[in-house]
Motif scaffolding. Structure first.
Motif, mmCIF file in Angstrom:
data_model
loop_
_atom_site.group_PDB
_atom_site.id
_atom_site.type_symbol
_atom_site.label_atom_id
_atom_site.label_comp_id
_atom_site.label_asym_id
_atom_site.label_seq_id
_atom_site.Cartn_x
_atom_site.Cartn_y
_atom_site.Cartn_z
ATOM 1 N N THR A 1 0.740 -1.213 0.103
ATOM 2 C CA THR A 1 -0.010 -0.041 -0.041
ATOM 3 C C THR A 1 0.796 1.163 -0.136
ATOM 4 O OG1 THR A 1 -1.580 -1.135 1.298
ATOM 5 C CG2 THR A 1 -1.986 1.188 1.113
ATOM 6 N N ARG A 2 0.181 2.304 -0.545
ATOM 7 C CA ARG A 2 1.066 3.605 -0.756
ATOM 8 C C ARG A 2 -0.011 4.443 -0.230
ATOM 9 N NH1 ARG A 2 5.349 2.568 -4.618
ATOM 10 N NH2 ARG A 2 4.907 0.621 -5.739
ATOM 11 N N ASN A 3 0.738 5.822 0.164
ATOM 12 C CA ASN A 3 0.110 6.889 0.705
ATOM 13 C C ASN A 3 -0.632 7.683 -0.518
ATOM 14 O OD1 ASN A 3 -0.445 9.722 1.815
ATOM 15 N ND2 ASN A 3 0.854 9.088 3.457
ATOM 16 N N PRO A 4 -1.858 7.820 -0.358
ATOM 17 C CA PRO A 4 -2.817 8.296 -1.442
ATOM 18 C C PRO A 4 -2.373 9.726 -1.819
ATOM 19 C CG PRO A 4 -4.071 7.992 0.280
ATOM 20 C CD PRO A 4 -2.747 7.407 1.069
ATOM 21 N N HIS A 5 -1.869 10.361 -0.782
ATOM 22 C CA HIS A 5 -1.574 11.880 -1.111
ATOM 23 C C HIS A 5 -0.088 12.014 -1.725
ATOM 24 C CE1 HIS A 5 -4.808 12.555 1.449
ATOM 25 N NE2 HIS A 5 -4.242 12.240 2.573
ATOM 26 N N ASP A 6 0.667 10.976 -1.692
ATOM 27 C CA ASP A 6 2.080 10.959 -2.397
ATOM 28 C C ASP A 6 2.361 9.485 -2.386
ATOM 29 O OD1 ASP A 6 4.643 10.913 -3.036
ATOM 30 O OD2 ASP A 6 5.340 12.419 -1.596
ATOM 31 N N VAL A 7 2.420 8.797 -3.276
ATOM 32 C CA VAL A 7 2.293 7.390 -3.709
ATOM 33 C C VAL A 7 3.891 6.908 -3.412
ATOM 34 C CG1 VAL A 7 0.398 7.195 -4.983
ATOM 35 C CG2 VAL A 7 2.363 7.589 -6.076
ATOM 36 N N THR A 8 4.751 7.987 -3.360
ATOM 37 C CA THR A 8 6.249 7.350 -3.146
ATOM 38 C C THR A 8 6.257 7.372 -1.586
ATOM 39 O OG1 THR A 8 7.044 9.707 -2.665
ATOM 40 C CG2 THR A 8 7.037 8.928 -4.992
ATOM 41 N N ARG A 9 5.429 7.507 -0.698
ATOM 42 C CA ARG A 9 5.406 7.467 0.709
ATOM 43 C C ARG A 9 4.702 6.537 1.395
ATOM 44 N NH1 ARG A 9 7.830 12.324 3.058
ATOM 45 N NH2 ARG A 9 8.274 13.910 1.324
ATOM 46 N N THR A 10 5.018 6.031 2.584
ATOM 47 C CA THR A 10 4.302 4.876 3.195
ATOM 48 C C THR A 10 2.924 5.625 3.753
ATOM 49 O OG1 THR A 10 4.277 3.309 4.954
ATOM 50 C CG2 THR A 10 5.360 5.263 5.610
ATOM 51 N N PRO A 11 1.822 4.648 3.691
ATOM 52 C CA PRO A 11 0.736 5.200 4.721
ATOM 53 C C PRO A 11 0.762 5.057 5.915
ATOM 54 C CG PRO A 11 0.359 3.126 3.789
ATOM 55 C CD PRO A 11 1.638 3.341 3.235
ATOM 56 N N GLY A 12 1.984 4.276 6.476
ATOM 57 C CA GLY A 12 1.946 4.084 7.809
ATOM 58 C C GLY A 12 1.544 2.476 7.985
ATOM 59 N N GLY A 13 1.691 1.951 9.051
ATOM 60 C CA GLY A 13 1.263 0.554 9.422
ATOM 61 C C GLY A 13 0.826 0.447 10.924
ATOM 62 N N SER A 14 0.447 -0.771 11.382
ATOM 63 C CA SER A 14 0.093 -1.886 10.431
ATOM 64 C C SER A 14 -1.316 -1.785 9.669
ATOM 65 C CB SER A 14 0.194 -3.222 11.219
ATOM 66 O OG SER A 14 -0.674 -3.213 12.250
ATOM 67 N N SER A 15 -2.008 -0.849 10.171
ATOM 68 C CA SER A 15 -3.307 -0.955 9.462
ATOM 69 C C SER A 15 -3.322 -0.005 8.211
ATOM 70 C CB SER A 15 -4.305 -0.152 10.554
ATOM 71 O OG SER A 15 -4.395 -0.817 11.705
ATOM 72 N N SER A 16 -2.516 -0.379 7.210
ATOM 73 C CA SER A 16 -1.828 0.577 6.113
ATOM 74 C C SER A 16 -3.135 0.664 5.017
ATOM 75 C CB SER A 16 -0.971 -0.297 5.329
ATOM 76 O OG SER A 16 0.338 -0.447 6.195
ATOM 77 N N GLY A 17 -3.582 -0.317 4.888
ATOM 78 C CA GLY A 17 -4.772 -0.271 3.842
ATOM 79 C C GLY A 17 -6.071 0.463 4.366
ATOM 80 N N SER A 18 -6.424 0.266 5.590
ATOM 81 C CA SER A 18 -7.613 0.727 6.205
ATOM 82 C C SER A 18 -7.484 2.156 6.133
ATOM 83 C CB SER A 18 -7.671 0.351 7.637
ATOM 84 O OG SER A 18 -8.156 -1.259 7.452
ATOM 85 N N ALA A 19 -6.436 2.985 6.611
ATOM 86 C CA ALA A 19 -6.072 4.344 6.669
ATOM 87 C C ALA A 19 -6.344 4.684 5.255
ATOM 88 C CB ALA A 19 -4.706 4.603 7.389
ATOM 89 N N ALA A 20 -5.511 4.057 4.319
ATOM 90 C CA ALA A 20 -5.242 4.656 2.885
ATOM 91 C C ALA A 20 -6.612 4.728 2.207
ATOM 92 C CB ALA A 20 -4.380 3.734 2.086
ATOM 93 N N ALA A 21 -7.431 3.533 2.431
ATOM 94 C CA ALA A 21 -8.806 3.346 1.709
ATOM 95 C C ALA A 21 -9.847 4.701 2.208
ATOM 96 C CB ALA A 21 -9.409 2.316 2.159
ATOM 97 N N VAL A 22 -9.845 4.887 3.633
ATOM 98 C CA VAL A 22 -10.590 6.170 3.994
ATOM 99 C C VAL A 22 -10.063 7.625 3.440
ATOM 100 C CG1 VAL A 22 -11.419 7.247 6.170
ATOM 101 C CG2 VAL A 22 -11.081 4.669 5.996
#
Length: 438
Positions: free
Chosen positions: A134-155
């Motif tokens: 998963t990638r950060n939706p605001h900058d796909v070169t960055r992490t969205p964080g974890g471990s709940s990566s997809g949940s945060a990025a989807a919202v």
């Protein structure tokens, strides 16, 4: 506004007045996911046919059978058992595994008539190891964080209005900050963890992501989160005349420029609105809490992952192998000191925090790091997770690279509803004037 852009509260209102069907809403979300999935990669599993099947069923329910989340789409972290979907924990050991059972949280959502979208990505077994795809939706070169990566990025990317996550260190609050959304870690054990893969029985907490506090309050209703006192209503809390604590904590030297600026700005915004903000220093005993958090995590994981270690060690990430083999060489005496030390500090922190509307403190070291291998440092989250207190990430600020940075509000244990009421008022100010709007 397109249906996929609606918050849960807004979607419910449209379902109730008949201006939107659940099927129309579901198709809008699925179109958004299809458009953005190649870039964000938030999903581990999604079946559009099953989503539409649920939506049609919900549209045909008579009004008297509607629930409090009727038709609202929810994303589920892939460590939470969900019928009709695989639960794979981002582990080759469980690839394709599809237990026909719902976790308690998912069962509660079904009873509330939520629309279950699919399973979101996680680090392996929600550990702090290598990030998922998963990638950060605001900058796909960055992490969205974890471990709940997809949940945060989807919202954050309007692919779901709300999502389930979990936190053992900083796995809800940190992704909330990195993605510029609200994140809520309730009081430990206030939400059932039955059917959620355990990492640390003493630390794991189910968490929630949303783009507004009203949606978190809606979830608090669904999961029966109640304070002893009558909970403050959504619009009852006033910043003016309230008293906040500002706690930098023992890990403050790790704070980056973005977090330093955000904390200063957040305190000033509250003062400008008539609040008193008092910087406090926790007693010296609290300095050991981050260390004790690590010991508790090691000790619990040593037990948790023994089965996987015994039958598939070669498929287990090295971090979890090290837990089982006690590579940290944690003694039982140290383990007991950590358990008992943190337990003794919990009521002491409750007493300190109880003097204030909330405690304002950093959510993250700084902006989301570049790259997706490292999901970010949970240094500023460990203390609150170990103390079992409720925490809300409030978005509103941004760092030197324009990426979101949030601040945390913390309250005593089982003051969840109070904290959400405070967070709503604070969130309105931070988002209006902090420089970042969700």
């Amino acid at each position: 506004m397109e249906p996929y852009q609606l918050t849960a509260t807004q979607a419910l209102a449209k379902f109730k007045d008949g201006s939107l069907t659940v099927e129309e809403y579901a198709r809008s979300l699925l179109e958004r996911i299809e458009k953005r999935d190649d870039a964000v990669k938030a999903w581990e599993y999604i079946n559009p046919e099953y989503v539409i099947q649920q939506a049609k069923m919900l549209d045909h329910l008579p009004r008297e059978r509607w629930g409090p989340l009727h038709g609202v789409a929810v994303a589920v972290k892939d460590i939470i058992y969900t019928r009709h979907m695989p639960t794979q924990h981002n582990s080759p050991i469980y690839a394709g595994d599809k237990p026909n059972v719902d976790a308690a949280v998912v069962s509660t959502l079904r009873t509330a008539r939520a629309l279950l979208l699919g399973k979101t990505t996680t680090t392996e077994f929600a550990s702090t190891a290598t990030g998922p795809k998963t990638r950060n939706p605001h900058d796909v070169t960055r992490t969205p964080g974890g471990s709940s990566s997809g949940s945060a990025a989807a919202v954050a990317d309007f692919q779901a209005p709300i999502a389930l996550g979990s936190q053992t260190g900083g796995s809800t609050i940190r992704p909330g900050s990195f993605n510029g959304i609200f994140a809520f870690k309730p009081t430990w054990n206030a939400v059932s963890r039955e059917g959620v893969k355990i990492y640390s029985v003493n630390l794991d907490t189910v968490g929630f992501f949303a783009r507004c506090v009203q949606d978190l309050q809606l979830l608090a209703d669904v999961f029966a989160l109640e304070d002893d006192d009558t909970p403050a209503q959504q619009d009852d809390f006033s910043i003016e005349g309230s008293k906040f604590a500002l706690a930098k904590t023992t890990v403050w030297p790790q704070a980056g420029p973005g977090t330093i600026a955000a904390l200063e700005a957040g305190a000033k915004l509250l003062r400008d609105r008539g609040a008193e903000v008092e910087e406090i220093e926790l007693p010296a005993e609290f300095d050991r809490v981050p260390e004790w958090h690590g010991i508790i995590l090691d000790a619990d994981a040593r037990t948790t992952f023994l089965p996987e270690y015994r039958f598939a060690k070669e498929k287990l990430t090295s971090l979890l192998v090290d837990h089982v083999e006690n590579k940290s060489q944690t003694s039982r005496a140290a383990q007991l000191e950590a358990f008992d030390g943190v337990a003794a500090l919990r009521p002491r922190f409750d007493a300190i925090a109880g003097k204030y509307a909330a405690v304002l403190t950093p959510s993250v070291v700084d902006e989301a790091p570049v790259g997706t291998e490292f999901t970010g440092d949970p240094a500023f989250n460990k203390m609150w997770t170990a103390l079992h207190v409720p925490v809300v990430n409030i978005p509103g600020f941004k760092g030197e690279n324009g990426m979101p940075i949030g601040l945390s509000l913390v309250a005593p244990r089982y003051h969840d509803r109070h904290l959400l009421a405070v967070s709503k008022a604070v969130g309105e100010i931070f988002q209006a004037e902090g420089g970042w709007r969700t």
